[in-house]
Scaffold this motif. Structure first.
Motif: not given
Ligand SMILES: C[S@@+](CC[C@H](N)C(=O)[O-])C[C@H]1O[C@@H](n2cnc3c(N)ncnc32)[C@H](O)[C@@H]1O
Length: 222
Positions: A195-222
């Motif tokens: 998980x990466x959660x970052x603060x809004x950068x200069x171009x995103x302030x003030x209307x945007x909040x934190x931005x989230x990025x999740x890396x996931x995968x499909x397990x081989x056994x599912x």
């Protein structure tokens, strides 16, 4: 909101703003090193796994599709909006873009070597996210990664204007709590690896909040 209403509203709005969206966001990644870092990690995982092509689901004008391609990823784009697909094809003639919906992908089971969902579920009513994630799980090859970008929070923001346009319909934007989103992904068989959660950068302030990025995968056994 029903699935049909969400799809109709999203398609109508992005058809209307596609050209200006592309102009405004064309170079946006240049000033977002952390976002690029997550894309670089995703690209490395995809290349190492070597399980097939990557789909950029909700690709819009293809700016991130092209970025992944520049990192050596075999990638194509899918979007609900015919105008977005037309813009993407004009702007990136060497790449493949198809119209389609993440709720019912025209892709065979277990065939994708990776999936990118880059801010493209931000308009999906949260109750429909399990359907979208189940569809991602269906088309991913076992072992294939998925990278999701989203807006962090706990609110629904109705948008009447965007990208220099008065929108033809009001478009909802959902900001989601990371733990809630992680639970939905887990329940869909897509465990969150990073998980990466970052603060809004200069171009995103003030209307945007934190931005989230999740890396996931499909397990081989599912
Ligand atoms: C905020 S834009 C992000 C576009 C692109 N990922 C980018 O970062 O430039 C959201 C995009 O998701 C697309 N989208 C939303 N719901 C979708 C669905 N169910 N299937 C396919 N595309 C969808 C919209 O048409 C729009 O192009």
């Amino acid at each position: 909101m029903t699935e049909a209403e969400y799809l109709h509203t999203t398609r109508t709005v992005y058809d209307a703003v596609a050209v200006d969206y592309e102009k405004l966001l064309r170079d946006e990644l240049d000033d977002k090193p952390l976002d690029r870092a997550m894309l670089a990690a995703f690209a490395e995982l995809v290349r190492a796994a070597g399980l097939g092509p990557v789909a950029d689901l909700g690709c819009g004008p293809g700016r991130v599709t092209a970025h992944l391609s520049s990192l050596g990823v075999d990638v194509f784009g899918v979007d609900l909006s015919a105008e977005m697909i037309a813009v993407a094809r004009r702007r990136h003639p060497g790449l493949r873009f198809e119209q389609g919906s993440m709720t019912a992908l025209d892709l065979a089971d277990n065939t994708l070597g990776g999936a990118l969902v880059w801010y493209s579920t931000v308009h999906t009513p949260p109750e429909l996210l399990p359907k979208v994630f189940a569809e991602c799980h269906r088309v991913l090859a076992p072992g294939a990664p998925l990278l999701l970008a989203f807006k962090v929070g706990d609110l629904r923001r109705p948008l009447g204007q965007a990208y220099g346009h008065e929108l033809p319909l009001t478009l909802d934007v959902y900001w989601l709590a990371p733990d809630h989103l992680a639970a939905l992904l887990n329940e869909s068989g897509l465990p969150v690896d990073a998980r990466l959660i970052r603060e809004p950068d200069a171009s995103e302030k003030p209307r945007q909040g934190q931005q989230g990025f999740f890396l996931t995968h499909k397990p081989t056994e599912s």
